[in-house]
Write a protein that holds these residues in place. Sequence first.
Motif, short mmCIF file in Angstrom:
data_model
loop_
_atom_site.label_atom_id
_atom_site.label_comp_id
_atom_site.label_asym_id
_atom_site.label_seq_id
_atom_site.Cartn_x
_atom_site.Cartn_y
_atom_site.Cartn_z
N GLY A 197 0.83 -1.20 0.00
CA GLY A 197 0.00 0.00 0.00
C GLY A 197 0.86 1.24 0.00
O GLY A 197 2.08 1.18 -0.16
N THR A 202 0.93 9.10 8.82
CA THR A 202 -0.25 8.96 9.67
C THR A 202 -0.84 7.55 9.68
O THR A 202 -1.74 7.26 10.47
N ASN A 203 -0.35 6.67 8.80
CA ASN A 203 -0.84 5.29 8.80
C ASN A 203 -0.43 4.57 10.08
O ASN A 203 0.64 4.84 10.64
N LYS A 204 -1.24 3.63 10.50
CA LYS A 204 -0.91 2.85 11.70
C LYS A 204 0.24 1.90 11.44
O LYS A 204 1.16 1.77 12.26
N TYR A 205 0.21 1.21 10.31
CA TYR A 205 1.24 0.22 9.98
C TYR A 205 2.13 0.66 8.81
O TYR A 205 3.34 0.46 8.85
N LEU A 206 1.51 1.24 7.79
CA LEU A 206 2.27 1.66 6.62
C LEU A 206 2.83 3.07 6.83
O LEU A 206 2.55 4.00 6.08
N ASN A 207 3.64 3.19 7.86
CA ASN A 207 4.37 4.42 8.10
C ASN A 207 5.86 4.09 8.11
O ASN A 207 6.25 2.95 8.39
N ASN A 210 7.49 2.23 11.29
CA ASN A 210 7.09 0.84 11.50
C ASN A 210 7.72 -0.07 10.45
O ASN A 210 8.16 -1.18 10.77
N GLU A 233 0.64 -4.10 5.87
CA GLU A 233 -0.52 -3.46 5.24
C GLU A 233 -1.45 -2.94 6.31
O GLU A 233 -1.39 -3.34 7.48
N GLU A 234 -2.31 -2.04 5.92
CA GLU A 234 -3.31 -1.53 6.84
C GLU A 234 -4.46 -2.54 6.95
O GLU A 234 -4.70 -3.30 6.02
N PRO A 235 -5.15 -2.57 8.09
CA PRO A 235 -6.25 -3.52 8.24
C PRO A 235 -7.38 -3.26 7.23
O PRO A 235 -7.58 -2.13 6.81
#
Length: 235
Positions: A197, A202-207, A210, A233-235
């Motif tokens: 992605g 600001t993404n939780k995982y795709l930053n 991380n 990936e984001e959920p």
Amino acid sequence: MSARSDNAVVIIGSGPGIGSNTAAVFAANKFNKVALVARNPTQLEKDATFVTTASNGNATVKTYSTDVLDPAKFTTTLAQISKDLGTVEFVLFNAAIVAESSHQEVSDDELLRDFKISTIALNNLSKWAFPQLIALASSDASAKPTVIVTSSHLPEAPETNLVSLSMSKAAQKNFTRTLRKVYEPKGVHVAILTVAGYVTETNKYLNPRNIAEQAWNLYSQPKESWTEDIRIEEP
């Protein structure tokens, strides 16, 4: 924190996102030598400051402005890294140009450009990196010789507005798996970091932070638990 390594971490495709954040995590955790490779010298200097700060000044950070599309220049750069920093232990191949392209409109030059970055540059890197990584694996049981290639969702889920990049990323993933079959029996961990992605702060995982931590986790794996691919990936 692990004892600091006298070996080098090399980031091919530095920048304000995944590249510099990965270098920062590795410099903060263990490595005292860092090579940052990219085209833009101004951005490279910003990346170097970021990495040096993350290491609390405990890492030597050198920058190399070059274009991986030019094999002669790229090979010369890699030789200079060896001269400056010595043996490499960890390499991240993160070079890519994300540019829109669609079928019928995409040109031969665009296709060739992306394949040169994704596969030819990676091949040139591998010829430089793997001999020394194999030697390190046989001479230092505490070392973790590792090559990680940044991939994406595109090999499995190509996008119609990213035709050229989708094609080249699929080829790159196949090539990386070939390298894994050849070099893991020789003691080198070859892994794919699938960034499935678009990356934003600001993404939780795709930053970037991380993703960099996941690269560190791949590097840190014991040999008996080596993973071929980590997917983020984001959920």
